[in-house]
Design a protein around this motif. Structure first.
Motif, mmCIF file in Angstrom:
data_model
loop_
_atom_site.group_PDB
_atom_site.id
_atom_site.type_symbol
_atom_site.label_atom_id
_atom_site.label_comp_id
_atom_site.label_asym_id
_atom_site.label_seq_id
_atom_site.Cartn_x
_atom_site.Cartn_y
_atom_site.Cartn_z
ATOM 1 N N UNK A 56 16.347 -10.027 -0.938
ATOM 2 C CA UNK A 56 15.470 -9.863 -2.094
ATOM 3 C C UNK A 56 14.027 -9.932 -1.589
ATOM 4 N N UNK A 57 13.299 -8.846 -1.768
ATOM 5 C CA UNK A 57 11.984 -8.706 -1.136
ATOM 6 C C UNK A 57 10.932 -8.259 -2.135
ATOM 7 N N UNK A 58 9.729 -8.813 -1.975
ATOM 8 C CA UNK A 58 8.618 -8.443 -2.854
ATOM 9 C C UNK A 58 7.457 -7.900 -2.027
ATOM 10 N N UNK A 59 6.903 -6.802 -2.499
ATOM 11 C CA UNK A 59 5.733 -6.252 -1.810
ATOM 12 C C UNK A 59 4.781 -5.626 -2.824
ATOM 13 N N UNK A 60 3.514 -6.012 -2.711
ATOM 14 C CA UNK A 60 2.470 -5.364 -3.506
ATOM 15 C C UNK A 60 1.578 -4.585 -2.547
ATOM 16 N N UNK A 61 1.350 -3.315 -2.856
ATOM 17 C CA UNK A 61 0.482 -2.485 -2.017
ATOM 18 C C UNK A 61 -0.524 -1.727 -2.865
ATOM 19 N N UNK A 62 -1.687 -1.564 -2.305
ATOM 20 C CA UNK A 62 -2.727 -0.782 -2.957
ATOM 21 C C UNK A 62 -2.367 0.705 -2.884
ATOM 22 N N UNK A 63 -2.686 1.440 -3.934
ATOM 23 C CA UNK A 63 -2.441 2.888 -3.943
ATOM 24 C C UNK A 63 -3.720 3.617 -4.342
ATOM 25 N N UNK A 64 -3.754 4.918 -4.105
ATOM 26 C CA UNK A 64 -4.872 5.728 -4.583
ATOM 27 C C UNK A 64 -4.722 5.900 -6.102
ATOM 28 N N UNK A 65 -5.833 6.090 -6.764
ATOM 29 C CA UNK A 65 -5.812 6.212 -8.226
ATOM 30 C C UNK A 65 -4.890 7.332 -8.712
ATOM 31 N N UNK A 66 -4.902 8.465 -7.987
ATOM 32 C CA UNK A 66 -4.101 9.603 -8.468
ATOM 33 C C UNK A 66 -2.664 9.592 -7.950
ATOM 34 N N UNK A 67 -2.341 8.537 -7.218
ATOM 35 C CA UNK A 67 -1.024 8.460 -6.580
ATOM 36 C C UNK A 67 0.020 7.858 -7.520
ATOM 37 N N UNK A 68 -0.426 7.015 -8.441
ATOM 38 C CA UNK A 68 0.521 6.301 -9.309
ATOM 39 C C UNK A 68 0.197 6.503 -10.786
ATOM 40 N N UNK A 69 1.172 6.145 -11.604
ATOM 41 C CA UNK A 69 1.010 6.313 -13.052
ATOM 42 C C UNK A 69 1.067 4.921 -13.669
#
Ligand code: SF4
Ligand code: ZN
Length: 419
Positions: free
Chosen positions: A39-52
């Protein structure tokens, strides 16, 4: 503190009131992590247009596909974007997963990073809980609590083993990079340490003090992370602590820290040492990655990590140790610490340092092998890695002592560990 946040669209009740609630054996429907699955948790930064924003993807089966008693692998992957967002904020958001998932009634969350553990009760299943609800909660609460630094949150929940394994490999590389950001700093370099009181809801008197050479015992917060957390939220759980006058440079005790801890523990803890587990060690809470214990007959110490479920030479398994130690007290002879801290230069320095380490579970030893070997080289103990016993050598002090003697373990020729 008892306010229930009502604007979160999940079938279960939600709020800090449910944080300390346990999911016990008889009520357990299914679970992820806890040594049974990954069971793994990861938070990563994304580009604004990369995610919804608000998108929650479940990749793999949901709890409705599971029977009572089942286990499943789980990956919680959160992508965050925002004009004000920085990669330095990733660990701070990631560490919120623990209490936010615990806020869901009838769901229990333990641990962090790649040793998380989620237990889902029958009551939650009856209400119609879906794994997706974890994503709904993280999205809503991240906006509520961190709206200043982010604009978009997208969550992917993975329950297929291959996906979780892939995420875990990637996450471990990320954790390593984060850990090593404090590698070159020393406690002498800075005038300010940071407090962490994020765990006080479980361990009311517990106050972690995080210095460059003493990463938080959950492994999820180092000095840099606390600094970033303070920047995001100046009235939050991570406050700067002026070290003040140094009371004991060997054991690691400062007047400023004592004063802070006294207040933050509401008078329960008057002082503690950063670099000792024998004399007035730092307080321990239930989410520590490892717990070290003294082994007097071997004149040394052992440590055990959460992911090792077996017996240990101190006579207690990790879960027992965590039960005894995890309430936020300072327990001489024992201390909770992070995996990374084992090879930080000040680790139990006041008790003789890593030279004292005579036993570790094989899985933990292997995980930090490179760093233990480096310690051996830098400290003139060639072959140190092989001198440390593990469960294949034995699980009692009597079983491991002959091995230590044969290998010439340095602990055996050190001054007595209890003075
Ligand atoms: Fe903070 Fe310590 Fe809890 Fe980690 S274990 S979240 S550093 S209080
Ligand atoms: Zn904790």
């Amino acid at each position: 503190l008892k306010t229930i946040v009502s604007d979160i669209d999940i079938p279960c009740a939600f709020g800090p009131a449910y944080e300390g609630e346990r999911v016990r054996g008889a009520d357990l429907h299914c679970q992820a992590g806890g040594g049974k699955t990954q069971c793994t948790e990861l938070v990563k930064m994304a580009e604004m247009n990369e995610i919804e924003d608000g998108k929650v993807i479940l990749d793999g089966p949901d709890v409705t596909d599971l029977k009572k008693g089942d286990t499943f692998p789980l990956g919680i992957y959160v992508q965050v974007a925002g004009r004000e967002f920085q990669p330095d904020f990733e660990p701070i958001l990631e560490r919120q997963t623990h209490h936010l998932v615990n806020y869901i009634q009838s769901i229990m969350h333990i641990g962090q990073r790649d040793i998380a553990w989620v237990r889902i009760s029958d009551a939650a299943i009856e209400k119609g809980f879906s794994i997706k609800d974890i994503g709904v909660v993280l999205h809503a609460k991240y906006h509520q609590d961190f709206g200043k630094i982010l604009d978009k949150v997208q969550v992917t929940l993975m329950t297929n083993k291959e996906d979780v394994d892939k995420l875990t490999a990637r996450a471990r590389a990320e954790y390593k990079t984060r850990d090593e950001r404090v590698e070159k700093m020393t406690d002498e370099d800075v005038e300010v340490f940071y407090s962490c009181t994020l765990c006080q809801s479980f361990a009311p008197n517990h106050v972690c003090s995080v210095s460059p050479e003493r990463t938080g015992l959950c492994g999820a917060y180092n000095w840099m992370d606390c600094k970033a957390s303070y920047e995001i939220n100046p009235t939050g759980p991570n406050q700067p602590i002026e070290k003040g006058e140094c009371i004991d440079p060997v054991l690691g005790q400062w007047k400023g820290v004592n004063d802070f801890v006294y207040k933050a523990s509401r008078g329960a803890v008057t002082h503690y040492n950063f670099y000792s587990m024998v004399i007035d060690p730092m307080t321990t809470c239930g989410c520590c990655e490892c717990i070290a214990a003294m082994l007097p007959s071997c004149n040394g110490v052992m440590t055990v990590n959460r992911d090792y479920a077996g017996e240990t030479p101190c006579g207690m398994k990790f879960t027992t140790l965590a039960g005894v130690m995890g309430g936020g007290a300072s327990s001489p002879g024992f201390v909770g610490h992070s995996k990374f801290n084992i090879t930080q230069k000040k680790f139990i320095k006041g008790d003789g340092g890593l030279h004292r380490m005579v036993w570790m579970p094989k899985i933990l030893k292997e995980e930090i092998k490179e760093r233990i070997e480096r310690y051996g080289e830098e400290n003139g103990i060639p072959g140190f890695y092989d001198m440390i016993a593990d469960e294949t050598v034995g699980i009692t002090e009597e079983e491991i002592l002959p091995y230590l003697q044969e290998k010439g373990h340095p602990a055996l020729s050190m001054p007595p560990i209890i003075g």
